[in-house]
Enzyme design. Structure first.
Site, PDB file in Angstrom:
ATOM      1  N   ASP A 131     -58.407 113.142 -15.176  1.00 28.06           N
ATOM      2  CA  ASP A 131     -58.889 111.770 -14.961  1.00 28.06           C
ATOM      3  C   ASP A 131     -58.500 111.026 -16.237  1.00 28.06           C
ATOM      4  O   ASP A 131     -57.560 111.461 -16.935  1.00 28.06           O
ATOM      5  CB  ASP A 131     -60.413 111.763 -14.711  1.00 28.06           C
ATOM      6  N   LYS A 183     -67.702 116.081 -10.881  1.00 24.23           N
ATOM      7  CA  LYS A 183     -66.957 115.345 -11.909  1.00 24.23           C
ATOM      8  C   LYS A 183     -67.445 115.831 -13.265  1.00 24.23           C
ATOM      9  O   LYS A 183     -68.566 116.318 -13.381  1.00 24.23           O
ATOM     10  CB  LYS A 183     -67.235 113.839 -11.771  1.00 24.23           C
TER      11      LYS A 183
HETATM   12  P1  NDP Z   1     -55.227 107.398 -17.750  1.00 22.02           P
HETATM   13  O1  NDP Z   1     -55.995 107.905 -18.908  1.00 22.02           O
HETATM   14  O2  NDP Z   1     -53.907 107.996 -17.437  1.00 22.02           O
HETATM   15  O3  NDP Z   1     -55.022 105.817 -17.889  1.00 22.02           O
HETATM   16  C1  NDP Z   1     -56.096 104.961 -17.980  1.00 22.02           C
HETATM   17  C2  NDP Z   1     -55.574 103.545 -18.220  1.00 22.02           C
HETATM   18  O4  NDP Z   1     -56.668 102.641 -18.126  1.00 22.02           O
HETATM   19  C3  NDP Z   1     -54.985 103.365 -19.612  1.00 22.02           C
HETATM   20  O5  NDP Z   1     -53.980 102.386 -19.548  1.00 22.02           O
HETATM   21  C4  NDP Z   1     -56.185 102.878 -20.408  1.00 22.02           C
HETATM   22  O6  NDP Z   1     -55.865 102.114 -21.558  1.00 22.02           O
HETATM   23  C5  NDP Z   1     -56.899 102.013 -19.392  1.00 22.02           C
HETATM   24  N1  NDP Z   1     -58.330 102.013 -19.688  1.00 22.02           N
HETATM   25  C6  NDP Z   1     -59.169 103.069 -19.713  1.00 22.02           C
HETATM   26  N2  NDP Z   1     -60.407 102.708 -20.053  1.00 22.02           N
HETATM   27  C7  NDP Z   1     -60.339 101.394 -20.259  1.00 22.02           C
HETATM   28  C8  NDP Z   1     -61.301 100.439 -20.632  1.00 22.02           C
HETATM   29  N3  NDP Z   1     -62.584 100.769 -20.883  1.00 22.02           N
HETATM   30  N4  NDP Z   1     -60.884  99.150 -20.700  1.00 22.02           N
HETATM   31  C9  NDP Z   1     -59.590  98.809 -20.442  1.00 22.02           C
HETATM   32  N5  NDP Z   1     -58.636  99.681 -20.094  1.00 22.02           N
HETATM   33  C10 NDP Z   1     -59.009 100.946 -20.012  1.00 22.02           C
HETATM   34  O7  NDP Z   1     -56.224 107.509 -16.489  1.00 22.02           O
HETATM   35  P2  NDP Z   1     -55.863 107.517 -14.934  1.00 22.02           P
HETATM   36  O8  NDP Z   1     -54.715 106.625 -14.673  1.00 22.02           O
HETATM   37  O9  NDP Z   1     -55.825 108.918 -14.497  1.00 22.02           O
HETATM   38  O10 NDP Z   1     -57.198 106.881 -14.310  1.00 22.02           O
HETATM   39  C11 NDP Z   1     -57.352 105.479 -14.080  1.00 22.02           C
HETATM   40  C12 NDP Z   1     -58.448 105.249 -13.059  1.00 22.02           C
HETATM   41  O11 NDP Z   1     -58.103 105.907 -11.825  1.00 22.02           O
HETATM   42  C13 NDP Z   1     -59.831 105.806 -13.416  1.00 22.02           C
HETATM   43  O12 NDP Z   1     -60.823 104.975 -12.859  1.00 22.02           O
HETATM   44  C14 NDP Z   1     -59.859 107.154 -12.712  1.00 22.02           C
HETATM   45  O13 NDP Z   1     -61.182 107.604 -12.466  1.00 22.02           O
HETATM   46  C15 NDP Z   1     -59.147 106.789 -11.430  1.00 22.02           C
HETATM   47  N6  NDP Z   1     -58.581 107.904 -10.681  1.00 22.02           N
HETATM   48  C16 NDP Z   1     -57.659 108.743 -11.244  1.00 22.02           C
HETATM   49  C17 NDP Z   1     -57.120 109.771 -10.510  1.00 22.02           C
HETATM   50  C18 NDP Z   1     -56.030 110.638 -11.040  1.00 22.02           C
HETATM   51  O14 NDP Z   1     -55.489 111.432 -10.249  1.00 22.02           O
HETATM   52  N7  NDP Z   1     -55.654 110.541 -12.295  1.00 22.02           N
HETATM   53  C19 NDP Z   1     -57.578 110.049  -9.128  1.00 22.02           C
HETATM   54  C20 NDP Z   1     -58.478 109.046  -8.598  1.00 22.02           C
HETATM   55  C21 NDP Z   1     -58.966 108.043  -9.366  1.00 22.02           C
HETATM   56  P3  NDP Z   1     -56.020 102.764 -23.039  1.00 22.02           P
HETATM   57  O15 NDP Z   1     -54.943 103.788 -23.129  1.00 22.02           O
HETATM   58  O16 NDP Z   1     -55.886 101.632 -23.953  1.00 22.02           O
HETATM   59  O17 NDP Z   1     -57.403 103.371 -23.077  1.00 22.02           O
END
Ligand code: NDP
Length: 448
Positions: free
Chosen positions: A169, A129
């Site tokens: 991510d 990662k």
């Molecule tokens: P994105 O950046 O596309 O979206 C993240 C979302 O979560 C946004 O809506 C963001 O809001 C919110 N968010 C992030 N940090 C915080 C925080 N500290 N508090 C509240 N809301 C938060 O990321 P992904 O959708 O790709 O990833 C989401 C989760 O899924 C993560 O845990 C990631 O590790 C996991 N994941 C992702 C994969 C992938 O293929 N993308 C694969 C496997 C797991 P804002 O825009 O306001 O920050």
């Protein structure tokens, strides 16, 4: 909740001591070690040759300076990370996160989880990662591009299709992968498509990769619900976040007949009792990159709430899909009181240990992230396969493979939990099944 087996206590003590202050990493290791007591009781040979100690120690950790220039000509310095955790099963594989909260402990927790997740897919990928404490929010395309180029200028020497293959991510989507790949190609003078996944379709990406994590999580939960003769049909669903995972979770829930009534970002959450309108959500979040309040402003009947917790919204199925430790013990109690039947972790470790304990004690079906969200990395591995064979599969073909993989992961977790005397405990099943595959490979490779 299980306690640490006394034979593994010393391993945990050493991890806590050597990685002081890295709380998320401690949390992830503790959960896995708690599950391994039953494994070492059945097969004490896993305690030999410091195998478990080696699994808890990254093979390599890279930390570097990322200087870049903003649109006003001002120089900024961020910190870049790549933790190459375990390559027993294949090249290091795992995403890059760009978010101001990123530090070494967070990257290590994610890399550690990734080892077992990747093992569960059954595909030939190790765990890693990376990321940076860079905050992409509010930055122009030009700034994002210059940051990605500077980040890759250091990282490229550590990558390769047979060495380390990053993906996206939080904060890293198709746009960023494009800039990163462009810089890699320029620096190496090689069109090595298999060095990054999550690429755009025009330059070697896979169909269904964008949708894969969210779709995969829903396939997993649908199968889990099926063990109790439930399904998503007519269920109220709450999905936290509104990024890549959340949006495609919501899309597949709707396809399966469920209704997503709330989603969020870090500024608050929206409730839409008539069901989240996905075209509008995509327009607001993917195209315009606006705050979630904009959704409520443009959708009659929807409400934006900037206080409290999204988990106060009653639902049958909760799919936390934003970030780690976003669903607390208090939230779990609220969900249980409101009659939640199942929780599926779309994000990595979104439920605190206390929340997980409450769900398990209350008999709520609980799908841990390392199993439920493995569809993203599994489809990344399918992207690598297509790159290696210079092939391009259809959307349906790729989604079918994804659906099969998710059902298989579900069944592996369920049967492993049963084999180890804890039927229905997907946390235990995922940790043990992932561990055994990695441990067997490590054993075969000798002490390295
Ligand atoms: P994105 O950046 O596309 O979206 C993240 C979302 O979560 C946004 O809506 C963001 O809001 C919110 N968010 C992030 N940090 C915080 C925080 N500290 N508090 C509240 N809301 C938060 O990321 P992904 O959708 O790709 O990833 C989401 C989760 O899924 C993560 O845990 C990631 O590790 C996991 N994941 C992702 C994969 C992938 O293929 N993308 C694969 C496997 C797991 P804002 O825009 O306001 O920050």
């Amino acid at each position: 909740m299980s306690k640490i087996d006394e034979k593994l206590e010393a391993v945990l003590d050493q991890v806590l001591r050597r990685n002081a202050g890295e709380l998320e990493f401690h949390q992830a290791v503790t959960e896995v070690l708690e599950s391994l007591g039953r494994v070492v009781a059945k097969n004490p040979s896993y305690l030999e040759n410091a195998l478990i100690e080696r699994i808890c120690e990254p093979e390599r950790q890279i930390i570097f300076r990322v200087p870049w220039v903003d649109d006003k000509g001002q120089v900024h310095i961020n910190r870049g990370f790549r933790v190459q955790f375990n390559s027993a099963l294949g090249p290091y594989k795992g995403g890059l996160r760009f978010h101001p909260s990123v530090n070494l402990g967070i990257i290590k927790f994610l890399g550690f989880e990734q080892i077992f997740k990747n093992a569960l897919t059954g595909l030939p990928i190790g765990g890693g990662k990376g990321g940076s404490d860079f905050d992409p929010r509010g930055r122009s395309d030009g700034e994002i591009m210059r940051f990605c180029q500077s980040y890759m200028t250091e990282l490229h020497r550590h990558l390769g299709e047979y060495t380390d293959v990053p993906a996206g991510d939080i904060g890293v989507g198709g746009r960023e992968i494009g800039y990163l790949f462009g810089q890699y190609k320029r620096l190496t003078n090689r069109y090595e498509a298999g060095v990054l996944t999550g690429k755009g379709l025009v330059y070697g990406g896979s169909r269904a990769r964008t949708e894969a994590t969210g779709y995969g999580a829903v396939y997993f939960v649908e199968r889990m619900l099926g063990t109790k003769q439930f399904s998503f049909e007519d269920k109220r669903v709450v999905v936290s976040g509104s990024g890549n995972v959340a949006i495609y979770t919501a899309e597949k829930v709707r396809e399966f007949g469920g209704k997503v009534v709330a989603c969020s970002d870090s500024s608050g959450y929206v409730v839409d009792e008539s069901g989240i309108e996905l075209d509008l959500l995509k327009e607001v979040k993917e195209v315009r990159r606006e705050r979630i309040s904009e959704y409520a402003r443009r959708r009659s009947g929807a409400q934006f709430i900037d206080k409290g917790s999204i988990w106060d919204v009653p639902c049958d199925v909760a799919m936390p899909s934003a970030t780690q430790n976003e669903l607390t013990g208090r939230d779990a109690n609220t969900l249980i009181a409101n009659g939640v039947a199942a929780v599926g972790e779309g994000a990595n470790m979104p439920c605190t240990p206390e929340a997980v304990r409450f769900f398990r004690e209350a008999g709520v079906l609980f799908a841990p992230g390392k199993a439920a969200n493995a569809g993203g990395v599994a489809t990344s591995a399918l992207e690598m396969q297509q790159n290696a064979s210079r092939d391009s599969w259809t959307f349906d073909q790729t989604e079918q493979r994804l659906a099969d993989i998710m059902r298989r992961i579900h069944d592996t977790c369920a049967s492993t939990a049963e084999e180890y005397g804890a039927p229905g405990d997907y946390v235990l099943g995922a940790n043990i099944a992932g561990f055994v595959r990695v441990a067997e490979a490590m054993r075969a490779l000798g002490v390295i």
